[in-house]
Design a protein around this motif. Structure first.
Motif, PDB file in Angstrom:
ATOM      1  N   PRO A 109       0.822  -1.225   0.000  1.00  0.00           N
ATOM      2  CA  PRO A 109       0.000   0.000   0.000  1.00  0.00           C
ATOM      3  C   PRO A 109       0.850   1.267   0.000  1.00  0.00           C
ATOM      4  CG  PRO A 109      -0.906  -1.608   1.508  1.00  0.00           C
ATOM      5  CD  PRO A 109       0.406  -2.176   1.042  1.00  0.00           C
ATOM      6  N   GLY A 110       0.626   2.118  -0.987  1.00  0.00           N
ATOM      7  CA  GLY A 110       1.350   3.377  -1.085  1.00  0.00           C
ATOM      8  C   GLY A 110       2.801   3.272  -1.499  1.00  0.00           C
ATOM      9  N   PRO A 119      -3.397   6.345 -10.272  1.00  0.00           N
ATOM     10  CA  PRO A 119      -3.988   5.897  -9.003  1.00  0.00           C
ATOM     11  C   PRO A 119      -5.109   4.883  -9.218  1.00  0.00           C
ATOM     12  CG  PRO A 119      -3.633   8.254  -8.948  1.00  0.00           C
ATOM     13  CD  PRO A 119      -3.335   7.813 -10.366  1.00  0.00           C
ATOM     14  N   GLY A 120      -5.013   3.762  -8.509  1.00  0.00           N
ATOM     15  CA  GLY A 120      -6.035   2.732  -8.593  1.00  0.00           C
ATOM     16  C   GLY A 120      -6.009   1.906  -9.857  1.00  0.00           C
ATOM     17  N   GLN A 121      -4.989   2.094 -10.692  1.00  0.00           N
ATOM     18  CA  GLN A 121      -4.914   1.359 -11.946  1.00  0.00           C
ATOM     19  C   GLN A 121      -3.690   0.453 -12.001  1.00  0.00           C
ATOM     20  OE1 GLN A 121      -5.431   3.671 -15.532  1.00  0.00           O
ATOM     21  NE2 GLN A 121      -7.070   4.934 -14.662  1.00  0.00           N
ATOM     22  N   THR A 122      -3.727  -0.431 -12.975  1.00  0.00           N
ATOM     23  CA  THR A 122      -2.646  -1.371 -13.228  1.00  0.00           C
ATOM     24  C   THR A 122      -1.511  -0.671 -13.960  1.00  0.00           C
ATOM     25  OG1 THR A 122      -4.113  -3.275 -13.315  1.00  0.00           O
ATOM     26  CG2 THR A 122      -2.125  -3.411 -14.626  1.00  0.00           C
ATOM     27  N   ALA A 155       0.970  11.005 -13.534  1.00  0.00           N
ATOM     28  CA  ALA A 155       0.923   9.646 -12.984  1.00  0.00           C
ATOM     29  C   ALA A 155       2.272   9.346 -12.348  1.00  0.00           C
ATOM     30  CB  ALA A 155       0.641   8.644 -14.099  1.00  0.00           C
ATOM     31  N   VAL A 156       2.444   8.108 -11.900  1.00  0.00           N
ATOM     32  CA  VAL A 156       3.736   7.650 -11.400  1.00  0.00           C
ATOM     33  C   VAL A 156       4.387   6.795 -12.490  1.00  0.00           C
ATOM     34  CG1 VAL A 156       4.950   6.344  -9.620  1.00  0.00           C
ATOM     35  CG2 VAL A 156       2.937   7.688  -9.019  1.00  0.00           C
ATOM     36  N   TYR A 157       5.683   6.994 -12.680  1.00  0.00           N
ATOM     37  CA  TYR A 157       6.431   6.285 -13.704  1.00  0.00           C
ATOM     38  C   TYR A 157       7.530   5.455 -13.042  1.00  0.00           C
ATOM     39  CZ  TYR A 157       3.954   9.142 -17.031  1.00  0.00           C
ATOM     40  OH  TYR A 157       2.955   9.735 -17.778  1.00  0.00           O
ATOM     41  N   TYR A 158       7.632   4.207 -13.487  1.00  0.00           N
ATOM     42  CA  TYR A 158       8.641   3.289 -12.973  1.00  0.00           C
ATOM     43  C   TYR A 158       9.525   2.804 -14.112  1.00  0.00           C
ATOM     44  CZ  TYR A 158       5.577   2.816  -8.876  1.00  0.00           C
ATOM     45  OH  TYR A 158       4.808   3.059  -7.752  1.00  0.00           O
ATOM     46  N   CYS A 159      10.821   2.705 -13.836  1.00  0.00           N
ATOM     47  CA  CYS A 159      11.700   1.987 -14.757  1.00  0.00           C
ATOM     48  C   CYS A 159      11.914   0.578 -14.198  1.00  0.00           C
ATOM     49  CB  CYS A 159      13.022   2.717 -14.962  1.00  0.00           C
ATOM     50  SG  CYS A 159      14.018   2.998 -13.482  1.00  0.00           S
ATOM     51  N   GLN A 160      12.291  -0.331 -15.071  1.00  0.00           N
ATOM     52  CA  GLN A 160      12.512  -1.728 -14.694  1.00  0.00           C
ATOM     53  C   GLN A 160      13.628  -2.291 -15.540  1.00  0.00           C
ATOM     54  OE1 GLN A 160      10.064  -4.566 -16.508  1.00  0.00           O
ATOM     55  NE2 GLN A 160      10.375  -6.186 -15.013  1.00  0.00           N
TER      56      GLN A 160
END
Lengths: 121, 108
Positions: free
Chosen positions: A41-42, B41-44, B85-90
């Motif tokens: 969470p978070g 938020p709240g999404q895949t 949104a939030v961005y992630y690298c992998q």
């Protein structure tokens, strides 16, 4: 439509076990490596485990310390994650995700909606 | 193990501006096996970029990826309202696969 649907999450007591499932549809499941990723969470995304199409290759995050087991049943188009000795730190949304193409390793292009696992007494 | 560090932690910009997100690896990423994901938020999570610079299916061309070795960049040329949104690298070139801690792109 290519789709992944997870199930099996819920509330479990510390030290308990849970088995997650991921039902795949819309693609040749047996050809693709599959993965589990979790998100507390978070918090950010954390890779958990991967399995090759024929189950020949299986990998885990070191932090799991042998408590989790990934498996698949290609006849049922299903992916599983058996989780044992659960602690509060395992509380997270668990996603299954597909490798983008049929090779040894690739990015994850299809994700399920996730299933929530809560470990609490 | 490869550790990915994203910067900045939060980026505040306005629609129409250019966004530049950084992902630095603790060691060279094999064969540029570096991906970028977007999560609202709240999404895949949604795959944007794979192989450091190739756009995934259906991703608008305002998203571009670059870099190699240990330094990678995601650029959004002109921000649209839906890009916040939030961005992630992998990295998926070496075990254990790893994600960066994320960059939150917020509206200024």
């Amino acid at each position: 439509e290519v789709q992944l649907v997870e199930s099996g999450g819920g509330l479990v007591k510390p030290g308990g076990s849970l088995r997650l499932s991921c039902a795949a549809s819309g693609f040749t499941f047996s050809s693709y490596s599959m993965n589990w990723v979790r998100q507390a969470p978070g918090k950010g995304l954390e890779w958990v485990s991967s399995i090759g199409g024929s189950s020949r290759y299986i990998y885990y995050a070191d932090s799991l310390k042998g408590r989790f087991t990934i498996s698949r049943d290609n006849a049922k188009n299903s992916l599983y994650l058996q989780m044992n000795s659960l602690t509060a730190e395992d509380t997270a949304v668990y996603y299954c995700a597909r490798d983008r193409i049929v090779v040894l390793t690739d990015a994850f292009d299809i994700w399920g909606q996730g299933t929530m696992v809560t470990v609490s007494s | 193990e490869v550790v990915l560090t994203q910067s900045p932690g939060t980026l505040s910009l306005s629609a129409g501006e250019r966004a530049t997100l950084s992902c630095r690896a603790s060691q060279s990423v094999s064969s540029s096996y570096l991906a970028w994901y977007q999560q609202k938020p709240g999404q895949t999570p949604r795959l944007l970029i794979y192989g450091a610079s190739s756009r995934a299916t259906g991703i608008p061309d305002r998203f571009s990826g670059s870099g190699s070795g240990t330094d990678f960049t995601l650029t959004i040329s002109r921000l649209e309202p839906e890009d916040f949104a939030v961005y992630y690298c992998q990295q998926y070139g070496a075990l254990p696969y790893a994600f960066g801690q994320g960059t939150k792109l917020e509206i200024k």
